[in-house]
Motif scaffolding. Structure first.
Motif, PDB file in Angstrom:
ATOM      1  N   ASP A  42      48.159  38.043  53.684  1.00  0.00           N
ATOM      2  CA  ASP A  42      47.441  38.923  52.275  1.00  0.00           C
ATOM      3  C   ASP A  42      46.367  38.308  51.701  1.00  0.00           C
ATOM      4  OD1 ASP A  42      48.365  40.556  49.939  1.00  0.00           O
ATOM      5  OD2 ASP A  42      48.872  38.594  49.222  1.00  0.00           O
ATOM      6  N   ARG A  45      43.174  39.296  53.564  1.00  0.00           N
ATOM      7  CA  ARG A  45      42.944  40.863  53.306  1.00  0.00           C
ATOM      8  C   ARG A  45      42.315  40.870  51.905  1.00  0.00           C
ATOM      9  NH1 ARG A  45      40.889  44.776  54.804  1.00  0.00           N
ATOM     10  NH2 ARG A  45      41.795  44.289  56.716  1.00  0.00           N
ATOM     11  N   LYS A  46      42.713  40.039  50.863  1.00  0.00           N
ATOM     12  CA  LYS A  46      41.906  40.055  49.704  1.00  0.00           C
ATOM     13  C   LYS A  46      40.678  39.407  49.976  1.00  0.00           C
ATOM     14  CE  LYS A  46      46.303  39.723  46.860  1.00  0.00           C
ATOM     15  NZ  LYS A  46      47.280  38.999  46.249  1.00  0.00           N
ATOM     16  N   VAL A  48      38.782  39.696  52.564  1.00  0.00           N
ATOM     17  CA  VAL A  48      37.884  40.847  52.963  1.00  0.00           C
ATOM     18  C   VAL A  48      37.561  41.749  51.990  1.00  0.00           C
ATOM     19  CG1 VAL A  48      38.012  42.918  54.609  1.00  0.00           C
ATOM     20  CG2 VAL A  48      39.133  40.635  55.308  1.00  0.00           C
ATOM     21  N   ASP A  49      38.447  42.139  51.219  1.00  0.00           N
ATOM     22  CA  ASP A  49      38.124  43.105  49.963  1.00  0.00           C
ATOM     23  C   ASP A  49      37.097  42.579  49.087  1.00  0.00           C
ATOM     24  OD1 ASP A  49      40.145  44.866  51.100  1.00  0.00           O
ATOM     25  OD2 ASP A  49      41.674  44.448  49.672  1.00  0.00           O
ATOM     26  N   LEU A  50      36.965  41.379  48.758  1.00  0.00           N
ATOM     27  CA  LEU A  50      36.068  40.847  47.862  1.00  0.00           C
ATOM     28  C   LEU A  50      34.847  40.654  48.510  1.00  0.00           C
ATOM     29  CD1 LEU A  50      38.063  37.555  46.492  1.00  0.00           C
ATOM     30  CD2 LEU A  50      36.698  39.419  45.215  1.00  0.00           C
ATOM     31  N   GLY A  51      34.672  41.014  49.963  1.00  0.00           N
ATOM     32  CA  GLY A  51      33.415  41.176  50.459  1.00  0.00           C
ATOM     33  C   GLY A  51      33.176  39.771  51.284  1.00  0.00           C
ATOM     34  N   ASN A 116      34.046  44.465  58.302  1.00  0.00           N
ATOM     35  CA  ASN A 116      35.251  45.132  57.555  1.00  0.00           C
ATOM     36  C   ASN A 116      36.512  44.303  57.742  1.00  0.00           C
ATOM     37  OD1 ASN A 116      36.180  46.115  59.899  1.00  0.00           O
ATOM     38  ND2 ASN A 116      34.863  47.787  59.700  1.00  0.00           N
ATOM     39  N   GLN A 118      38.267  44.121  60.110  1.00  0.00           N
ATOM     40  CA  GLN A 118      39.232  44.832  61.322  1.00  0.00           C
ATOM     41  C   GLN A 118      39.727  43.816  62.450  1.00  0.00           C
ATOM     42  OE1 GLN A 118      36.665  48.087  62.660  1.00  0.00           O
ATOM     43  NE2 GLN A 118      38.018  49.563  61.877  1.00  0.00           N
TER      44      GLN A 118
END
Lengths: 378, 403
Positions: A42, A45-46, A48-51, A116, A118
């Motif tokens: 989890d 994933r966060k 990753v979302d932060l870049g 990204n 993946q």
């Protein structure tokens, strides 16, 4: 001369601090460390979302194209919060190995997947005869038709157990020097013959034993020309090493802060223990070690960003310092804390464990001093 | 971030001028010396004459930017110590605290290299211990009488002026207890002894026996002496950007490259390599710490523990370097310039002595540790705690998080 952070770096630092402060209290660090995989999907994933997985990757391959120093700022914050994740190994070391050695098609395929989120990549360099120079890469890969066949064992490989792909360094030929004959392959972690075992012990980031038993890898997964990967690998490891040093600086600073703060509240003989010279001495050791670690790390990152001629010396200076400074800061902090320091719920051991792990990862102080001696032509 | 000092066109032009002048005018006798303390009487005379010539050029009173270039050019010739005489601190104090008369009297003399000033031995950032000050002052009508003995630092065999700190209000709180005086060294009642130490002349005992001075000798307000000296020692023009590479470490590395033992250079010995690179890394850290300090000072940011930390670090690594020099050079490390077998002109023998002297000129490293502990607020409990974050640096923002 300007040692301040850029506005981008301040923003990166603020957002990383805010995120990690909320998501990674010391109790959560312990939970993740104690979990079977040591991996928090989890949180990943966060991230990753932060870049963060795209920071080191050029825009042409789906990344943000930020500088090494930019990444170092985030890494220092991660170190401060004792964060464990495959970020360094996937988004820096593996990504840069591909960037340095791979073909255009390979870069597009792999780097986009890393950026990204993946796919997670690990990089497998070290072996049972442990060491970081090219002479320690002994695992063989033989060419059979359109495939290469890999046989051997890689040891102390971070995050291989959760990786989708592993960048493997193997020897495809013997050369006149240890640098010659080394090739890099992208190996599907689930390919037949690949097995991983999580290693057990007083270890920070999770590391694995990875066995390759007649693993067939398509020749199209070879990064760059066969036998010529070492220079690209060295450039990639230099970037990862400088960023790791920044991570270690963050951890060392936290170890310093913890002992400084504890010395103010722990009362002995009716006064704060920070009054005592021996305690003060240890707080000062932790402070100076973490400062030395920080400034050598940032100088190395700056040298990489500006492509300075002496950048390799700068990187090895940073890691030689970081390898020793982080554990010295932690040890000094333990001397201040006494018994409470070894309570694993207290939090200091989060750093102690990582200091001892990263002391060796990407080369210990002795390795980097020897490398510097070579680069300085002593 | 940018770790490189960027030179202006004016600086580069000045560099050309300085470089050409030094190449043409540098006395041979000075080129081999590792510091003023290595000079004998004729050598010091030569040094003074050279300083006067530098003064005539106007190069002892340069602005910070040009002073840096001048220091670098001297550093390239391993003569950075020529300016390590504390004159920037006294110039800074005079400019900030001096009366118009004092400025007129002293600043030109210092700028011309005509005035050699010794000052009370103390370091920036160190806490005042009133009890450790050896000179007392009291008023007698219009006169101020100075009595006592203290340790002074400076270059050369004899000073022209003494910059002293004396306890003038012993019953007041420490920050109001002392005054700063700038007095001619030839006044009646002043005597100087130079103890026979490992580095002769590095420290000197100055005795004041009923020395009469007048209020115009006061530098700064009465009662604020310690603050005057500390402020000057921490002024941006005093905290300079670090010049050139560490000459001693450079000499050692070159010696290891050039010296062959048992068929291979010392630099190829795997054990010695580790030590040599350690010495190099330690000097790099010193340089980075000084760079940070200069950056903090030049950008007006608050300096807390950094100066004392750097001083303490330098003391510690000086002793470490001393051991590395012995490990690498063996007995050759102990030969001074007078021995025909001396290596590196005997400069590293000087390092053997100076490292001990640097460690303990007047006290053990404890004052620096106390200064850092004070800056960190250690021992004051939660009330007195000052959370120190390196301003403007990455860890600065880290202090907000609790793990």
């Amino acid at each position: 001369m300007d040692l301040s952070l850029s506005s981008t770096q301040v923003q990166l630092k603020d957002s990383a601090t805010e995120f990690l402060k909320a998501e990674l209290p010391k109790e959560r660090v312990l939970q993740i460390d104690d979990s079977p995989t040591g991996f928090d999907a989890d949180m990943w994933r966060k991230m990753v979302d932060l870049g963060w997985t795209s920071m080191a990757i050029p825009e042409a391959y789906g990344g943000a194209g930020l500088t090494n120093t930019d990444f170092g700022v985030v890494a220092e914050t991660l170190g401060y919060f004792a964060s464990s994740s495959p970020l360094l190994d996937s988004a820096v070391l593996s990504a840069n190995a591909i960037l340095e050695a791979g073909s255009e098609a390979q870069k597009k395929e792999y780097l986009t997947a890393i950026a990204n989120g993946q796919q997670i990549f690990a990089t497998a360099l070290t072996e049972p005869e442990y060491g970081w120079g090219p002479s320690f890469i002994k695992m063989g890969a033989t060419h059979h038709g359109r495939n290469y066949v890999l046989n051997g064992t890689k040891l102390f490989i971070p995050w291989a157990h959760v990786a989708d792909q592993i960048v493997v360094a193997a020897r495809t030929s013997e050369g006149a020097s240890p640098e010659e004959g080394i090739s890099l392959f992208v190996v599907d972690k689930n390919a037949k013959g690949v097995s991983t075992r999580l290693m057990q012990g007083f270890i920070g980031d999770k590391v694995c034993e990875v066995n390759f038993n007649n693993v067939e890898v398509p020749a199209s997964n070879l990064l760059g020309p066969a036998g010529q990967a070492w220079p690209a690998l060295e450039r990639a490891t230099d970037k990862a090493t400088a960023i790791l040093s920044a991570y270690m600086a963050g951890g060392a600073w936290k170890a310093y802060e913890m002992c400084r703060d504890y010395s103010q509240v722990r009362i002995a003989f009716g006064m704060p223990i920070g009054t005592f010279q021996y305690v003060q001495g240890n707080v000062i050791i932790a402070l100076t070690e973490s400062d030395a670690c920080k400034w050598t790390a940032y100088e190395a990152l700056w040298m990489l960003d500006t492509d300075r001629q002496e950048k390799q010396i700068g990187v090895s200076t940073a890691k030689a310092v970081a390898s020793d400074s982080f554990w010295k800061a932690c040890d000094a902090s333990h001397d201040v804390h006494g018994g409470i320091g070894i309570d694993i719920t207290f939090g200091l051991t989060h750093y102690t464990k990582r200091a001892r792990t990263f002391q060796h990862y990407l080369g210990d102080a002795r390795y980097h001093r020897a490398r510097m001696a070579r680069l300085m032509e002593l | 971030m940018d770790f490189e000092y960027r030179y202006s066109e004016e600086q580069e032009q000045f560099r050309s001028e300085v470089s050409a002048w030094l190449d043409a005018n540098l006395p041979e006798g000075l080129a081999g010396a590792a510091g003023a303390a290595m000079l004998d009487s004729p050598g010091w005379e030569q040094c003074q004459n050279f300083r006067r010539r530098i003064g005539e050029k106007g190069w002892l009173a340069l602005n910070i930017d040009l002073a840096l270039v001048f220091l670098e050019e001297l550093g390239k010739r391993k003569l950075g110590w020529l300016l390590d005489d504390g004159s920037s601190a006294i110039q800074s104090a005079l400019q900030r605290w001096g009366t118009e008369n004092q400025k007129k009297s002293y600043l030109p003399l210092i700028a011309d290299g005509e005035a050699n000033v010794w000052r009370l031995l103390t370091e920036p950032g160190v806490r005042l211990d009133v009890g450790s000050l050896g000179i007392r002052a009291y008023r007698e009508g219009d006169e101020i009488i100075l009595n006592g003995q203290d340790t002074f630092a400076g270059q050369g065999l004899w000073p022209d002026y003494l910059w002293a700190i004396a306890v003038i209000n012993p019953d007041f709180p420490p920050h109001r207890a002392t005054s700063s005086f700038l007095v001619p060294s030839g006044l009646k009642g002043i005597s100087i002894q130079t103890p026979r130490t490992l580095v002769p002349g590095q420290t000197n005992l100055v005795t004041f026996d009923h020395v009469v001075v007048y209020p115009d000798a006061l530098l700064g307000d009465e009662g604020s002496g310690w603050s005057v000296m500390q402020t000057a020692l921490q002024a941006p023009q005093t905290i300079q950007y670090p010049i050139a590479e560490d000459a001693e470490v450079g000499d050692l590395l070159q010696y290891a490259k050039d010296t062959v033992r048992d068929g291979a250079s010392l630099g190829k010995d795997l054990v010695l390599q580790q030590l040599l690179v350690e010495a190099h890394i330690n000097s790099r850290i010193t340089r980075l710490f000084k760079m940070r300090n200069a950056w903090l000072a030049s950008t007006g940011q608050k300096i807390t523990y950094e100066l004392a930390q750097t001083a303490l670090w330098e003391k510690q690594i000086s002793m470490r370097l001393s051991r590395i020099v012995r490990d690498v050079m063996g007995m050759y490390a102990l030969l001074d310039p007078q021995d025909p077998r001396a290596a590196v002109k005997g400069k590293l023998e000087f390092q053997q002595r100076s490292s001990l002297a640097t460690q303990n000129p007047s006290a053990v490293p404890e004052p620096y540790a106390v200064a850092i502990a004070d800056a960190l607020g250690l021992g004051k409990g939660q009330q007195g705690e000052q959370k120190i974050a390196s301003p403007g640096t990455p860890t600065g923002a880290s202090g907000s998080g609790d793990v």
